[in-house]
Design an enzyme around this catalytic site. Structure first.
Site, short mmCIF file in Angstrom:
data_model
loop_
_atom_site.label_atom_id
_atom_site.label_comp_id
_atom_site.label_asym_id
_atom_site.label_seq_id
_atom_site.Cartn_x
_atom_site.Cartn_y
_atom_site.Cartn_z
N LYS A 1 -79.69 -28.45 -31.58
CA LYS A 1 -79.35 -30.23 -32.06
C LYS A 1 -79.82 -31.28 -31.25
O LYS A 1 -80.20 -32.12 -32.12
CB LYS A 1 -78.07 -29.98 -32.12
N ARG B 1 -70.82 -33.35 -27.28
CA ARG B 1 -71.18 -32.29 -28.70
C ARG B 1 -72.36 -31.43 -28.21
O ARG B 1 -72.48 -31.35 -27.18
CB ARG B 1 -72.20 -32.93 -29.23
N GLY C 1 -68.12 -25.56 -36.79
CA GLY C 1 -67.25 -25.07 -36.66
C GLY C 1 -66.67 -24.30 -35.02
O GLY C 1 -65.66 -24.04 -35.16
N ARG D 1 -80.53 -30.55 -39.23
CA ARG D 1 -81.09 -29.13 -39.09
C ARG D 1 -81.65 -28.20 -40.44
O ARG D 1 -81.40 -29.02 -41.68
CB ARG D 1 -80.01 -28.38 -38.19
N SER E 1 -90.62 12.99 -42.17
CA SER E 1 -89.59 12.01 -42.51
C SER E 1 -89.17 11.46 -41.29
O SER E 1 -88.02 13.14 -41.18
CB SER E 1 -88.98 12.36 -44.26
N CYS F 1 -86.20 7.73 -44.03
CA CYS F 1 -85.58 7.76 -44.75
C CYS F 1 -84.04 8.09 -44.39
O CYS F 1 -82.74 8.30 -45.48
CB CYS F 1 -86.15 8.98 -46.11
N TYR G 1 -94.03 4.64 -44.74
CA TYR G 1 -93.23 4.13 -45.85
C TYR G 1 -92.23 4.36 -45.01
O TYR G 1 -91.57 5.27 -44.50
CB TYR G 1 -93.59 5.52 -47.07
P1 ADP Z 1 -70.56 -29.86 -35.34
O1 ADP Z 1 -71.43 -28.90 -34.29
O2 ADP Z 1 -69.22 -28.84 -35.35
O3 ADP Z 1 -71.45 -30.78 -36.25
P2 ADP Z 1 -71.13 -32.43 -33.39
O4 ADP Z 1 -71.79 -32.58 -32.74
O5 ADP Z 1 -72.02 -32.62 -34.99
O6 ADP Z 1 -70.28 -31.18 -33.91
O7 ADP Z 1 -70.19 -33.95 -33.82
C1 ADP Z 1 -68.74 -33.77 -35.10
C2 ADP Z 1 -68.85 -35.03 -35.65
O8 ADP Z 1 -68.69 -36.19 -35.24
C3 ADP Z 1 -70.13 -35.03 -36.94
O9 ADP Z 1 -69.47 -35.50 -37.70
C4 ADP Z 1 -71.08 -36.44 -36.41
O10 ADP Z 1 -72.04 -36.79 -36.41
C5 ADP Z 1 -69.81 -37.64 -35.11
N1 ADP Z 1 -70.52 -37.87 -34.15
C6 ADP Z 1 -71.18 -37.13 -32.78
N2 ADP Z 1 -71.44 -37.82 -32.52
C7 ADP Z 1 -71.32 -38.87 -32.41
C8 ADP Z 1 -71.82 -40.92 -32.11
N3 ADP Z 1 -72.02 -40.81 -31.10
N4 ADP Z 1 -71.16 -41.70 -33.32
C9 ADP Z 1 -70.72 -40.96 -33.91
N5 ADP Z 1 -70.17 -40.23 -34.72
C10 ADP Z 1 -70.69 -39.17 -33.64
MG MG Z 2 -72.52 -31.54 -36.49
MG MG Z 3 -67.33 -28.93 -35.15
#
Ligand code: ADP
Ligand code: MG
Ligand code: MG
Length: 904
Positions: free
Chosen positions: A25, A96, A105, A369, A795, A862, A882
């Site tokens: 990220k 984040r 998740g 990503r 083998s 194998c 192989y």
């Molecule tokens: P995940 O890794 O679970 O996707 P994220 O870090 O991407 O978690 O964030 C979860 C949500 O919060 C995402 O929908 C993201 O777009 C939103 N989000 C994160 N940072 C910001 C920000 N600075 N402003 C607005 N929305 C944000």
């Molecule tokens: Mg995200």
């Molecule tokens: Mg999340």
């Protein structure tokens, strides 16, 4: 050592290729800045700091990075013209997580951090939108309470204290949706939320933004070690040492009113691979609202919106008024988004998965990503991009996650059968495939049932990361709520699992363990079928047909053949398996086990007669009966492999496995052989061994009863001559199992060569054949130079070699290997993934020593490992000729082998 990297306003200290240090990220947030995509300013704390945190704890880390973080916050302040903790013009940020590879998740994000009683007033005044300010505040208290203060429920039975408060307030006001909450309601919520925090933690909610910030940063580091993250890592073989980065970023708000929105999108269809931009959004919403299934998300493109409505049975009128596309509701922003997604895909040269927010009419990107995709999409996107000249052949091949090809080989629903079955529900085609199974509702049940080899379909209102275990073992997943980007959909596509999501009309009752669909009440255990390609749910079990392997799939396979240096053979015991494998591109048979041939029909009788005979004469008599049957089998296999090598292994298992253990069968046998039941029993018992896997088996049988080897050699050579006479190009390779001492092989080779010469003489014809051995006893690997003097080929039988090198019984290891993996003693099951550091070194030694005496020695593998991508690559790099694997793994091995050649 640099620990904090800033980005913003078209500049960045990091880059896309710094994922190891900045996480996926963070690295891409930096890169987006550099290529002129609008991204809110922020900074990334490196994954190395996470490692320090895990080892040395919070205090050490805060001390180490405090100065850097303060400077980086000042950097955001200067770019946004706000101030962190300021009463008049406060800066709010998100905190984040972000590991090297995306872990959906797994890690929790906190939004609107910096909020407190003063900030909310200031923001309210500045924006002229008190509702928005208070909505942000109540979201913050909830997220912070859940994620940082640990109030998030641990199990499904527990209720989130904030949700509970929320439900009460909503009920008291008689409203359904969050968006209907008024300013006063939101203020009330903040108060109640804070009270819940006090009650749960015994402490007041932290008002200092700096305290909030450090709490959140450390919570992200903590989340690297939470149970869900550990489980995901284990399932996907992600090392714990990697750690996660932390991203702190200025907030942009999608919840500022009707000119604001938030959403997620894919630059191509992640299920089919079609080049169609698609995604979902919600007006006046924030963060994960779209994926959380709180409200029904809307489609970004008009075309997508119409398709969606048709699947849901919603009229065009209702769609346009209630669920308009972004192209209709905010045409300018939609145009920007479409341009930006194209720019990102062109730049990264791969399908992108995007997160965006629109704040008061302005588009901001929050994440990009390489998108997770199904096996079919993986192949189609790579081939489309290759044809369009975006990527080259090697890149297309490298893009293949070999294991995922498996999805393309398996049957799909029979089109005609589908016409006849009842469609009981319809949802979104979230992840393609054909799944048939019994309904279960909970992950625990899914696991328990799957353990009993039952096929299950998980039916949920919606899924959450807690359901991962269940989804992993299920044939398919059906959810009532959630769109194409819901948790269920994203995770299922990643797993290559069939999923139908958002089937709105199904009624799931977790308590009663029932689901109502198409006017019928289904109970736990009832059979249904899911069509992940159409979103249809069928009653009962639906028959399937073979998958189509032409088109893009064939093209990828041709590419693999172009670059590979290793042939892929198959393990096949029957002409049918051989034919399947050939269709999948197998270049011969690397292992044909002959013992399976002895179990069918009358054969087992003759086999038992042979085993129970008191003397050689009796054995020869029985073997004479087996000879024509074996010969017939071999002819079938040689025909199926016309033109290709066929390695046949001589009898391998302990004889004990062939004799009857039940009284009734023993009686029958006694009658047939003219023995008493006692004699039969005694003979059977005398074959029992304490440790049959290390007992009288493999070439030890042939060395004690050479007549068995004689019969098998004769059957092979005669079969070869017979098919040769019919115009078949036959290449028999006779393989002696379980050799540990060169004399064993020499003795067996003498028998085989003598019999072959005899048969050639009798028939007045000859055929070229090879005699080789399996290397599966550690001693054989160590003395491979001696063994190669006699062998034409080696083998590696890595199943036995693993068993004997580790000293783990293959049949008993399951119990403790599971615990070993959980405790991290072993990273993977060595019977699944070749242990390169241990067993692999014996293999290396075997190859090198063998070729030192016989440079022309042909070498292959194998064991089960011959179809496991990392093991295939290892073998390829050792210079094997192989690898051989089960038919359905042949395409996987072909691609893995080609990748090994490219990586060199
Ligand atoms: P995940 O890794 O679970 O996707 P994220 O870090 O991407 O978690 O964030 C979860 C949500 O919060 C995402 O929908 C993201 O777009 C939103 N989000 C994160 N940072 C910001 C920000 N600075 N402003 C607005 N929305 C944000
Ligand atoms: Mg995200
Ligand atoms: Mg999340």
């Amino acid at each position: 050592m640099k620990r904090v990297y800033t980005f913003g306003n078209g500049k960045a200290e990091g880059r896309a290729d710094m994922k190891n240090l900045l996480g996926g990220k963070g690295a891409n947030l930096a890169e987006m800045n550099l290529i002129g995509v609008p991204v809110p300013p922020g900074f990334t704390i490196t994954t190395e700091v996470c490692t320090t945190y895990t080892q040395q704890g919070r205090e050490a880390v805060v001390k180490e990075i405090q100065g850097d973080v303060e400077k980086a916050i000042a950097h955001i302040e200067s770019l946004t013209g706000t101030k962190f903790g300021d009463a008049a013009n406060p800066l709010l940020v998100s905190v984040r997580s972000g590991a090297r590879v995306s872990m959906p998740g797994m890690m929790d994000t906190v939004l609107n951090l910096g909020m407190n009683d003063e900030a909310v007033e200031a923001i309210s005044k500045k924006s002229g939108n008190p509702r928005f300010a208070w909505d942000s505040y109540r979201r913050f208290v909830q997220m912070y309470g859940d994620v940082v203060l640990g109030m998030k429920p641990k199990t499904k039975e527990d209720i989130d204290p904030f949700e509970e408060v929320m439900d009460k307030v909503k009920e008291a006001k008689g409203i359904k949706s969050d968006t209907e909450l008024q300013v006063e309601d939101l203020k009330e919520l903040v108060k109640l939320f804070k009270a819940a925090v006090k009650e749960n933690t015994g402490k007041d909610f932290p008002t200092s933004p700096w305290e909030q910030l450090w709490g959140a940063i450390c919570a992200v580091f903590d989340s690297w070690m939470n149970e869900r993250a550990i489980l995901y890592r284990r399932m996907n073989q992600i090392p714990e040492e990697w750690g996660t980065a932390v991203n702190v970023q200025a907030m942009v708000f999608g919840n500022m009113g009707n000119t604001s929105a938030t959403g997620v999108a894919f630059t191509r269809d992640a299920a089919t691979g079609e080049d169609i931009f698609n995604g979902e959004y919600l007006i006046n919403a924030q963060g994960e609202d779209v994926v959380a299934g709180v409200r029904t998300p809307q489609q970004i493109t008009l075309e997508g919106s119409r398709r969606w409505a048709a699947l849901q049975g919603i009229s065009e009128e209702e769609r346009a008024s209630k669920y308009p596309s972004l192209e209709e509701s905010m045409p300018e922003c939609a145009k920007d988004l479409i341009e930006t997604q194209q720019k990102l895909e062109d730049y990264f040269k791969d399908m992108q998965d995007l997160e965006f927010t629109i704040q008061d009419g302005k588009l901001w990107l929050l994440q990009t990503r390489n998108g997770k995709r199904t096996g079919a999409a993986m192949v189609k996107i790579a081939m489309d991009m290759l044809r369009a000249g975006i990527i080259d052949e090697k890149t297309a091949l490298k893009r293949m996650e070999a294991q995922k090809l498996d999805e393309l080989l398996h049957p799909v629903f029979d089109k005609d059968a589908v016409k006849r079955v009842k469609v009981v529900a319809k949802g979104l085609p979230a992840s393609p495939g054909a799944a048939t199974g019994q309904i279960v509702f909970f992950a625990d049940d899914a696991e328990a049932w799957a353990e009993k080899r039952k096929k299950v379909i998980m039916v949920r209102i919606e899924t959450s990361p807690e359901d991962l275990r269940g989804m992993n073992v299920a044939q398919g997943i059906l959810t009532a709520r959630g769109g194409m980007t819901s948790h269920a959909a994203v995770v299922a596509r990643g797993m290559g699992k069939c999923c139908v999501s958002g089937a709105g009309e199904i009624k799931v009752d977790y308590k009663a363990r029932t689901v109502e669909m198409g006017g019928k009440l289904y109970k736990e255990g009832d059979w249904i079928s899911l069509n992940g390609s159409t979103g249809e749910v069928y009653d009962g079990q639906v028959p399937t047909v073979d998958a189509d392997m032409s088109g893009d799939f064939a093209a990828i396979m041709n590419l693999a053949d172009k670059y590979t240096k290793v042939d892929v053979r198959t393990n096949a015991d029957t002409p049918r398996d051989a034919a399947v494998a050939r269709k999948f591109g197998a270049k011969g048979i690397g292992l044909c086990r002959t013992e399976h041939m002895f179990f069918e029909g009358d054969r087992i009788k003759a086999m038992r007669e042979m085993i129970l005979s008191k003397d050689e004469e009796g054995r020869r008599h029985a073997l004479d009966k087996l000879l024509p049957m074996q010969r017939g089998d071999f002819e079938g296999i040689f025909e199926a492999m016309d033109g290709l090598g066929v390695t046949i292994r001589l009898l391998d298992p302990p004889l004990h496995e062939f004799v009857p253990h039940q009284l009734a069968t023993q009686k029958e046998l006694a009658e047939e052989m003219g023995m008493t039941i006692e004699e039969v029993k005694l003979a059977c018992d005398s074959l029992a061994e304490f440790n049959p896997m290390l007992g009288h088996r493999g070439c030890r049988l042939g060395c004690t009863y050479p007549e068995i080897t004689e019969m098998q050699a004769r059957a092979i050579i005669e079969a070869a001559l017979n098919v040769k006479a019919r115009g078949i190009d036959v290449h028999p390779e006779i393989m002696v199992p379980l050799v540990g001492v060169v004399e064993e092989l020499r003795m067996q080779a003498d028998v085989i060569n003598r019999v072959a010469a005899q048969v050639f003489e009798e028939r007045g014809d000859t055929v070229a054949y090879k005699v080789g051995t399996m290397i599966e006893v550690p001693r054989a690997a160590v003395t491979a130079d001696q063994i190669a003097e006699v062998a034409d080929f080696f083998s590696f039988g890595t199943n036995d070699l693993t068993q004997m090198t580790f000293g783990y019984s293959r049949d008993d290891a399951g119990k403790f290997l599971k615990i070993y993996k959980e405790k991290g003693i072993l990273k993977t099951d060595p019977f699944e993934v070749l242990d390169q550091k241990g067993v692999g070194q014996l293999v290396r030694m075997g190859v090198e020593k063998g070729r030192s005496t016989k440079p022309s020695l042909k070498v292959g593998i194998c064991g089960e490992h011959g179809g496991e991508p990392s093991s295939v690559k290892f073998c390829a790099k050792l210079g094997m000729n192989y690898v051989s694997c089960s038919p359905y793994r042949v395409p996987i091995a072909r691609v893995a082998a080609a990748q090994a050649a490219i990586e060199e």
